[in-house]
Design a protein around this motif. Structure first.
Motif, PDB file in Angstrom:
ATOM      1  N   LEU A   1       0.832  -1.205   0.000  1.00 29.80           N
ATOM      2  CA  LEU A   1       0.000   0.000   0.000  1.00 29.80           C
ATOM      3  C   LEU A   1       0.867   1.256   0.000  1.00 29.80           C
ATOM      4  O   LEU A   1       0.614   2.203  -0.749  1.00 29.80           O
ATOM      5  N   MET A   2       1.896   1.267   0.831  1.00 25.61           N
ATOM      6  CA  MET A   2       2.775   2.442   0.897  1.00 25.61           C
ATOM      7  C   MET A   2       3.532   2.653  -0.419  1.00 25.61           C
ATOM      8  O   MET A   2       3.681   3.780  -0.897  1.00 25.61           O
ATOM      9  N   LEU A   3       3.988   1.566  -1.012  1.00 22.69           N
ATOM     10  CA  LEU A   3       4.664   1.689  -2.305  1.00 22.69           C
ATOM     11  C   LEU A   3       3.710   2.209  -3.372  1.00 22.69           C
ATOM     12  O   LEU A   3       4.092   3.018  -4.232  1.00 22.69           O
ATOM     13  N   ALA A   4       2.459   1.746  -3.330  1.00 22.60           N
ATOM     14  CA  ALA A   4       1.464   2.207  -4.308  1.00 22.60           C
ATOM     15  C   ALA A   4       1.215   3.702  -4.165  1.00 22.60           C
ATOM     16  O   ALA A   4       1.101   4.432  -5.169  1.00 22.60           O
TER      17      ALA A   4
ATOM     18  N   VAL B   1      13.412  -0.372   3.810  1.00 19.82           N
ATOM     19  CA  VAL B   1      13.446  -0.408   2.339  1.00 19.82           C
ATOM     20  C   VAL B   1      12.159   0.176   1.766  1.00 19.82           C
ATOM     21  O   VAL B   1      12.182   0.989   0.831  1.00 19.82           O
ATOM     22  N   ILE B   2      11.014  -0.214   2.327  1.00 17.11           N
ATOM     23  CA  ILE B   2       9.725   0.326   1.873  1.00 17.11           C
ATOM     24  C   ILE B   2       9.673   1.839   2.062  1.00 17.11           C
ATOM     25  O   ILE B   2       9.286   2.597   1.158  1.00 17.11           O
ATOM     26  N   MET B   3      10.093   2.299   3.234  1.00 18.45           N
ATOM     27  CA  MET B   3      10.043   3.724   3.558  1.00 18.45           C
ATOM     28  C   MET B   3      10.904   4.545   2.613  1.00 18.45           C
ATOM     29  O   MET B   3      10.476   5.584   2.086  1.00 18.45           O
ATOM     30  N   VAL B   4      12.132   4.103   2.394  1.00 21.18           N
ATOM     31  CA  VAL B   4      13.034   4.828   1.495  1.00 21.18           C
ATOM     32  C   VAL B   4      12.455   4.878   0.081  1.00 21.18           C
ATOM     33  O   VAL B   4      12.498   5.910  -0.592  1.00 21.18           O
ATOM     34  N   ALA B   5      11.856   3.777  -0.367  1.00 21.04           N
ATOM     35  CA  ALA B   5      11.331   3.708  -1.733  1.00 21.04           C
ATOM     36  C   ALA B   5      10.203   4.709  -1.950  1.00 21.04           C
ATOM     37  O   ALA B   5      10.241   5.502  -2.908  1.00 21.04           O
ATOM     38  N   TYR B   6       9.188   4.728  -1.070  1.00 22.49           N
ATOM     39  CA  TYR B   6       8.071   5.630  -1.349  1.00 22.49           C
ATOM     40  C   TYR B   6       8.430   7.079  -1.042  1.00 22.49           C
ATOM     41  O   TYR B   6       7.886   8.003  -1.663  1.00 22.49           O
ATOM     42  N   SER B   7       9.363   7.318  -0.103  1.00 24.40           N
ATOM     43  CA  SER B   7       9.807   8.694   0.148  1.00 24.40           C
ATOM     44  C   SER B   7      10.559   9.236  -1.060  1.00 24.40           C
ATOM     45  O   SER B   7      10.370  10.393  -1.459  1.00 24.40           O
ATOM     46  N   TRP B   8      11.414   8.419  -1.658  1.00 25.25           N
ATOM     47  CA  TRP B   8      12.159   8.854  -2.837  1.00 25.25           C
ATOM     48  C   TRP B   8      11.240   9.110  -4.018  1.00 25.25           C
ATOM     49  O   TRP B   8      11.449  10.032  -4.791  1.00 25.25           O
ATOM     50  N   LEU B   9      10.185   8.300  -4.142  1.00 31.58           N
ATOM     51  CA  LEU B   9       9.279   8.459  -5.277  1.00 31.58           C
ATOM     52  C   LEU B   9       8.451   9.733  -5.185  1.00 31.58           C
ATOM     53  O   LEU B   9       8.335  10.489  -6.156  1.00 31.58           O
ATOM     54  N   GLY B  10       7.852   9.977  -4.025  1.00 35.45           N
ATOM     55  CA  GLY B  10       6.856  11.043  -3.935  1.00 35.45           C
ATOM     56  C   GLY B  10       7.169  12.203  -3.034  1.00 35.45           C
ATOM     57  O   GLY B  10       6.380  13.151  -2.960  1.00 35.45           O
TER      58      GLY B  10
ATOM     59  N   ALA C   1       2.977  12.702   3.304  1.00 36.68           N
ATOM     60  CA  ALA C   1       1.754  13.229   3.911  1.00 36.68           C
ATOM     61  C   ALA C   1       0.556  12.315   3.662  1.00 36.68           C
ATOM     62  O   ALA C   1      -0.258  12.079   4.563  1.00 36.68           O
ATOM     63  N   TYR C   2       0.439  11.772   2.452  1.00 34.25           N
ATOM     64  CA  TYR C   2      -0.681  10.881   2.157  1.00 34.25           C
ATOM     65  C   TYR C   2      -0.578   9.581   2.950  1.00 34.25           C
ATOM     66  O   TYR C   2      -1.582   9.072   3.466  1.00 34.25           O
ATOM     67  N   THR C   3       0.630   9.020   3.050  1.00 34.52           N
ATOM     68  CA  THR C   3       0.779   7.798   3.848  1.00 34.52           C
ATOM     69  C   THR C   3       0.561   8.102   5.326  1.00 34.52           C
ATOM     70  O   THR C   3       0.020   7.267   6.054  1.00 34.52           O
TER      71      THR C   3
ATOM     72  N   SER D   1       5.609   6.214   9.762  1.00 38.02           N
ATOM     73  CA  SER D   1       5.167   7.560   9.414  1.00 38.02           C
ATOM     74  C   SER D   1       6.045   8.631  10.027  1.00 38.02           C
ATOM     75  O   SER D   1       6.196   9.718   9.458  1.00 38.02           O
ATOM     76  N   THR D   2       6.607   8.345  11.184  1.00 37.40           N
ATOM     77  CA  THR D   2       7.541   9.289  11.783  1.00 37.40           C
ATOM     78  C   THR D   2       8.904   9.200  11.115  1.00 37.40           C
ATOM     79  O   THR D   2       9.535  10.211  10.809  1.00 37.40           O
ATOM     80  N   ALA D   3       9.352   7.980  10.870  1.00 32.91           N
ATOM     81  CA  ALA D   3      10.674   7.795  10.263  1.00 32.91           C
ATOM     82  C   ALA D   3      10.757   8.429   8.873  1.00 32.91           C
ATOM     83  O   ALA D   3      11.770   9.038   8.525  1.00 32.91           O
ATOM     84  N   ASP D   4       9.679   8.307   8.074  1.00 31.68           N
ATOM     85  CA  ASP D   4       9.751   8.879   6.722  1.00 31.68           C
ATOM     86  C   ASP D   4       9.861  10.402   6.766  1.00 31.68           C
ATOM     87  O   ASP D   4      10.594  11.019   5.984  1.00 31.68           O
ATOM     88  N   SER D   5       9.147  11.022   7.703  1.00 30.08           N
ATOM     89  CA  SER D   5       9.217  12.478   7.838  1.00 30.08           C
ATOM     90  C   SER D   5      10.611  12.922   8.259  1.00 30.08           C
ATOM     91  O   SER D   5      11.149  13.910   7.743  1.00 30.08           O
TER      92      SER D   5
END
Length: 499
Positions: A23-26, A177-186, A192-194, A348-352
């Motif tokens: 879901l997060m990657l999407a 790995v998931i966090m880095v991927a979606y943060s880099w993409l968007g 914010a959406y996640t 959600s905290t780590a990505d921010s």
């Protein structure tokens, strides 16, 4: 961990992991496809184009403030301390109070000068390389510390909530790995959406955890009976030292959390000042709904699992969730959703934090001092790469966590709050002397560090607050004694005089 029954073992835990990660990657991929130019603009990548609305801004504040430390770390602390840890509720209220002191004014400065980070504001206000670099260093230290905390929480959350089926280290690596991927993409939009999804999952999960605990473990009254017979000190009011510790904790968390660099970036991301204020109004209710609920879970845990050691109590949320899942099918599925909610809150905290860490590196250090001619695409790329290196180093540290979550949580504030006088006083006082700001910030940092390493806490007050007291005194007294030059005064009036 031997006493934990494997309610989430096998397929269920793995399915939740994969579903949440997918879901997060999407979200990241969809955000990238809808905003193809996101990696060409610092504003777009790091601030979401300065266009976050009320609900998205509220949930990204909420998911950032109520992190994995809140859900995984606070109940164990309440378990060990008892009712004295009720202070965890009002210190979230303090954070909102401090926000309201400076956030609307800082938002206006952000719009006027197109600020990207809190270091940006300090540089524009003081025009001092020494002050800017020292402030950036303190903030990067705090952000790195906070990332480490979240990585530890990810591993403990996955391991505890799956009864050890998914090892601590596997949980850490998978979600990073998931966090880095979606943060880099968007960028910020993706984060914010996640955060919105994660905030909703967190609220649902903790309330189901509380309801189940009240039904099956007897509630606070049962815990009070256990405390009365086995640990009566957990029922008592704090002594003089305990009260000093309460006020110390309120001050260090209220100021420290409000000047988190990733929280300040959300101030700059708001669509309007009215949007920012409406989000803060909603945040004012959340200490009772979130911190109050997890505090009660920790108290109830005293009756549910009496006699846990400090290390065992760190897995308290996982133990309660697994026990509830065995009681009824409804709670089995509710606890599976809680599993997703807890991991969501942590990620959600780590990505921010990672996004802000990268922005300070790319904009405030690389873009300002290393290669001022670099275009925005290159700055973003450098921020990503340095952030990735930091993540690798922190994962190595998180592999064998050095401390309990609570100890890691307190440590980061000791130095972060030393940037508060420059950030806040600089918004209001045109006579603030730049040299006094630098000397105060450096002196406060050195004093707080020395006291932390030596274990000194006079009167039960955190070393960071002693450092902040010295820091503020040097700023104020130095400014009054030496004043400012005509050029410095004119610059300060130009920057803040109209507001």
């Amino acid at each position: 961990m031997e006493s934990v029954e494997l309610a989430f073992g096998g397929t269920s835990g793995i399915v939740v992991l994969l579903a949440y990660g997918g879901l997060m990657l999407a979200v990241g991929l969809i955000t990238f496809l809808r905003n193809r130019n996101i990696h060409e603009s610092l504003d777009e990548y790091y601030l979401g184009g300065r266009g976050l609305g009320v609900m998205v801004l509220f949930f990204t504040f909420f998911a950032t403030q109520y992190s994995g430390n809140t859900v995984v770390g606070y109940p164990p602390t309440a378990y060990r301390i008892g009712y004295q840890y009720l202070v965890s509720v009002p210190f979230f209220i303090m954070i909102i109070a401090v926000y309201l002191f400076f956030a609307p004014r800082l938002y206006a400065m952000g719009r006027r000068f197109s600020l990207l980070t809190p270091v940006d504001w300090i540089d524009i206000r003081f025009k001092s390389k020494a002050v800017t670099i020292l402030a950036a260093t303190l903030m990067l230290y705090a952000l790195g510390n906070y990332l480490l905390e979240q990585f530890v929480a990810i591993g403990q959350g996955v391991s505890g909530l799956t009864g050890g089926t998914i090892p601590y280290q596997v949980g850490v690596v998978f979600f990073i790995v998931i966090m880095v991927a979606y943060s880099w993409l968007g960028g910020m939009r993706s984060v914010a959406y996640t955060d919105t999804i994660q905030g909703i999952a967190l609220l649902f999960g903790v309330f189901m955890l509380l309801i189940g605990s009240l039904i099956y473990f007897g509630g606070p009254s049962a815990a009070a009976e256990v405390m009365r017979s086995e640990a009566p000190e957990k029922l008592g009011a704090p002594d003089a030292g305990g009260i000093a510790n309460w006020f110390s904790l309120l001050a260090i968390v209220g100021i420290g959390a409000a000047v988190y660099p990733h929280a300040v970036q959300r101030i700059f991301s708001a669509r309007s000042e009215a949007t920012l204020k409406r989000s803060f109004i909603r945040m004012a209710y959340m200490p009772f709904i979130t911190a109050g609920v997890v505090f009660l879970v920790g108290i109830i845990g005293i009756a549910a699992f009496p006699g846990l050691t400090t290390g065992e109590s760190e897995q308290l949320v996982g133990r309660i969730a697994n026990a509830l899942a065995l009681e009824h099918p409804v709670f089995y599925w509710a606890m599976i959703l809680l599993f997703g909610g807890v991991i969501a809150a942590i990620v959600s905290t780590a990505d921010s934090v990672l996004l802000t860490f990268s922005s300070i590196v790319s904009n405030d250090l690389y873009g300002r001092y290393v290669d001022p001619q670099a275009d925005e695409h290159r700055k973003i790329l450098i921020g990503k790469l340095v952030g990735l290196v930091a993540v690798v180093v922190l994962v190595i540290l998180a592999w064998y966590p050095p401390s309990t979550l609570y100890q890691i949580f307190v440590l980061k504030f000791e130095l972060l709050i030393q940037a508060a006088p420059a950030l806040m006083l600089g918004l209001y006082w045109t006579r603030l002397n730049t040299r006094a700001v630098f000397i105060g910030m450096l002196a406060g940092t050195l004093l707080a560090s020395a006291m932390t390493f030596s274990g000194l806490r006079p009167f039960g007050v955190f070393s960071g607050l002693w450092g902040l007291l010295l820091n503020t005194a040097v700023c104020v007294i130095g400014s009054l004694l030496f004043g400012v030059s005509r050029a410095e005064r004119k610059h300060a009036e130009t920057v803040i005089g109209e507001y």
